[in-house]
Design a protein around this motif. Structure first.
Motif, PDB file in Angstrom:
ATOM      1  N   PHE A   1       0.675  -1.227   0.160  1.00  0.00           N
ATOM      2  CA  PHE A   1       0.315  -0.686   0.366  1.00  0.00           C
ATOM      3  C   PHE A   1       1.311   1.658  -0.348  1.00  0.00           C
ATOM      4  N   TRP A   2       0.603   2.097  -0.762  1.00  0.00           N
ATOM      5  CA  TRP A   2       1.144   3.561  -0.728  1.00  0.00           C
ATOM      6  C   TRP A   2       1.280   3.829   0.846  1.00  0.00           C
ATOM      7  N   HIS A   3       2.966   4.173   1.831  1.00  0.00           N
ATOM      8  CA  HIS A   3       2.563   4.867   2.993  1.00  0.00           C
ATOM      9  C   HIS A   3       3.511   5.467   2.562  1.00  0.00           C
TER      10      HIS A   3
ATOM     11  N   PHE B   1       7.367   5.369  -6.370  1.00  0.00           N
ATOM     12  CA  PHE B   1       7.231   6.519  -5.670  1.00  0.00           C
ATOM     13  C   PHE B   1       6.680   7.640  -6.393  1.00  0.00           C
ATOM     14  N   ALA B   2       5.468   8.405  -5.462  1.00  0.00           N
ATOM     15  CA  ALA B   2       5.312   9.634  -5.533  1.00  0.00           C
ATOM     16  C   ALA B   2       5.656  10.582  -5.025  1.00  0.00           C
ATOM     17  N   ASP B   3       5.963  11.680  -5.851  1.00  0.00           N
ATOM     18  CA  ASP B   3       6.156  13.144  -4.789  1.00  0.00           C
ATOM     19  C   ASP B   3       4.908  13.738  -4.287  1.00  0.00           C
ATOM     20  N   MET B   4       5.229  13.623  -2.986  1.00  0.00           N
ATOM     21  CA  MET B   4       4.445  14.544  -2.655  1.00  0.00           C
ATOM     22  C   MET B   4       4.197  16.279  -2.508  1.00  0.00           C
ATOM     23  N   ARG B   5       5.647  16.072  -3.254  1.00  0.00           N
ATOM     24  CA  ARG B   5       5.695  17.863  -2.859  1.00  0.00           C
ATOM     25  C   ARG B   5       5.281  18.369  -4.357  1.00  0.00           C
TER      26      ARG B   5
ATOM     27  N   GLN C   1      -2.075   9.702  -9.913  1.00  0.00           N
ATOM     28  CA  GLN C   1      -1.407   9.983 -11.411  1.00  0.00           C
ATOM     29  C   GLN C   1      -0.449   9.673 -11.913  1.00  0.00           C
ATOM     30  N   PRO C   2      -0.046   9.265 -12.756  1.00  0.00           N
ATOM     31  CA  PRO C   2       1.356   8.965 -13.215  1.00  0.00           C
ATOM     32  C   PRO C   2       2.313  10.400 -13.695  1.00  0.00           C
ATOM     33  N   ASN C   3       1.337  11.596 -13.428  1.00  0.00           N
ATOM     34  CA  ASN C   3       2.704  12.415 -14.287  1.00  0.00           C
ATOM     35  C   ASN C   3       3.208  12.544 -11.795  1.00  0.00           C
ATOM     36  N   TYR C   4       3.008  11.975 -11.339  1.00  0.00           N
ATOM     37  CA  TYR C   4       3.499  12.310 -10.142  1.00  0.00           C
ATOM     38  C   TYR C   4       4.654  10.926  -9.936  1.00  0.00           C
ATOM     39  N   VAL C   5       4.686  10.194 -10.422  1.00  0.00           N
ATOM     40  CA  VAL C   5       5.091   8.923 -10.419  1.00  0.00           C
ATOM     41  C   VAL C   5       6.174   8.278 -10.726  1.00  0.00           C
ATOM     42  N   TYR C   6       7.424   7.619 -10.076  1.00  0.00           N
ATOM     43  CA  TYR C   6       8.617   7.299 -10.967  1.00  0.00           C
ATOM     44  C   TYR C   6       8.359   5.772 -10.232  1.00  0.00           C
ATOM     45  N   ARG C   7       8.506   4.850 -11.498  1.00  0.00           N
ATOM     46  CA  ARG C   7       8.455   2.973 -11.095  1.00  0.00           C
ATOM     47  C   ARG C   7       9.824   2.969 -11.190  1.00  0.00           C
ATOM     48  N   HIS C   8      10.610   2.201 -10.373  1.00  0.00           N
ATOM     49  CA  HIS C   8      12.129   2.184  -9.933  1.00  0.00           C
ATOM     50  C   HIS C   8      11.949   0.504 -10.140  1.00  0.00           C
ATOM     51  N   ARG C   9      13.104   0.280 -11.564  1.00  0.00           N
ATOM     52  CA  ARG C   9      12.883  -1.470 -11.897  1.00  0.00           C
ATOM     53  C   ARG C   9      13.773  -2.141 -11.831  1.00  0.00           C
TER      54      ARG C   9
ATOM     55  N   MET D   1       5.816   8.933  -1.022  1.00  0.00           N
ATOM     56  CA  MET D   1       5.093   8.524  -0.936  1.00  0.00           C
ATOM     57  C   MET D   1       5.577   6.960  -1.116  1.00  0.00           C
ATOM     58  N   HIS D   2       5.580   5.314  -1.027  1.00  0.00           N
ATOM     59  CA  HIS D   2       6.182   4.348  -1.845  1.00  0.00           C
ATOM     60  C   HIS D   2       5.589   3.381  -1.962  1.00  0.00           C
ATOM     61  N   ARG D   3       5.739   2.416  -2.633  1.00  0.00           N
ATOM     62  CA  ARG D   3       5.012   1.165  -2.284  1.00  0.00           C
ATOM     63  C   ARG D   3       5.319  -0.208  -3.400  1.00  0.00           C
ATOM     64  N   ALA D   4       5.096  -1.765  -3.059  1.00  0.00           N
ATOM     65  CA  ALA D   4       6.054  -2.228  -3.572  1.00  0.00           C
ATOM     66  C   ALA D   4       5.125  -2.628  -4.712  1.00  0.00           C
ATOM     67  N   THR D   5       5.434  -3.376  -5.791  1.00  0.00           N
ATOM     68  CA  THR D   5       4.417  -4.407  -6.410  1.00  0.00           C
ATOM     69  C   THR D   5       4.981  -5.473  -6.640  1.00  0.00           C
ATOM     70  N   GLY D   6       4.411  -6.640  -6.877  1.00  0.00           N
ATOM     71  CA  GLY D   6       4.353  -7.907  -6.912  1.00  0.00           C
ATOM     72  C   GLY D   6       4.871  -8.881  -8.418  1.00  0.00           C
TER      73      GLY D   6
END
Length: 282
Positions: free
Chosen positions: A103-105, A134-138, A233-241, A256-261
């Motif tokens: 969950f985002w946290h 990762f979501a940029d809450m700034r 929203q995608p414009n706030y999110v960076y997906r780290h592979r 904020m950040h969250r894990a994926t499966g």
């Protein structure tokens, strides 16, 4: 100090740091310089590292006090500052904390002093899946309508360790009444000010935030739903592979950040995590 190449992401926040060998030359760069870069970019990616528990903890300590997590089942025996995260099982026992962080946290948001930095190392990384978002809450804060920012200014929201624990530590021992009492709910500002940069960020998450204090419950729920939908929203999110040997450092005070499966029936994923103590939000 060694030469560093900083490669900001052109379409998102965050930056790759090139030129560090944190196992053999951990002091090539001052922590103050990395602090400065984290203040700018929010999340730093240092690729191609070959760390053990000792070198990860040693590097983490350069940023401040490394905290030991309360969930002792998944701590490394040789260095309890390291929490092991994995959905894999060996000999009928979890390799690490399963289901963690889906969950985002913001890490340890339910503490009086939530952690400042998290360092996450890819010890074993699957060839696909297991990304971290990762979501940029700034940026979320800055894009809120002025009237909504005014409504949220000065407000505090309640965060619950017990709620987060039940979501994230499904294979750990159930919380006892004593542990619940030792980890009471706590309120923090909905809009948090960064202690160094002065930038404000939205500081609530779907993982543990229950309500906005001193607000009509329906309005509180509506505002939290809006904020949680916005950070997706995608414009706030960076997906780290992840790549093998990645070390990622981020600032929980503004992200904020969250894990994926991933397919844990086919692949192994073992991550090592340390966390650096923070300050009381204001």
């Amino acid at each position: 100090m060694a030469y560093l190449e900083v490669l900001p992401r052109p379409d998102r926040f965050g930056a790759d740091i090139v030129g560090l060998d944190l196992h053999n030359r951990p002091h090539d760069v001052e922590a103050a310089e990395l602090d400065r870069l984290i203040d700018i970019h929010g999340v730093l990616v240092i690729r191609g590292q070959a760390l053990d528990h000792a070198s990860l903890v040693g590097f983490s300590r350069r940023f401040g006090e490394v905290v030991v997590h309360q969930v002792a089942e998944y701590l490394a025996a040789d260095h309890p500052e390291v929490m092991i995260l994995s959905n894999n099982v060996e000999g009928g026992r979890p390799v690490g904390a399963p289901n963690n962080g889906i969950f985002w946290h913001s890490d340890q948001i339910f503490r009086r002093r939530p952690v400042a930095y998290t360092l996450l190392y890819g010890h074993e990384v699957p060839p696909e899946g297991g990304d971290t978002l990762f979501a940029d809450m700034r940026a979320v804060h800055d894009d809120l309508p002025a009237a909504l920012r005014d409504e949220l200014a000065g407000r505090r929201a309640m965060h619950s360790f017990a709620v987060s624990y039940q979501k994230n530590y499904i294979a750990a021992a159930p919380l006892t009444p004593e542990r619940r009492a030792a980890n009471p709910d706590i309120g923090h500002p909905v809009l948090r000010t960064h202690p160094r940069t002065g930038r404000r960020a939205v500081f609530v998450d779907p993982d543990s935030t229950s309500h906005i204090l001193d607000m009509d419950p329906q309005r509180s729920a509506a505002l939290l739903d809006l904020l949680f939908a916005t950070l997706e929203q995608p414009n706030y999110v960076y997906r780290h592979r992840w790549r093998q040997g990645d070390l990622v450092i981020w600032d929980n005070r503004c992200l904020m950040h969250r894990a994926t499966g991933y397919d844990n029936s086919t692949h192994r994923r073992v991550m090592w995590r340390t966390q650096v103590a923070g300050d009381e939000p204001f």
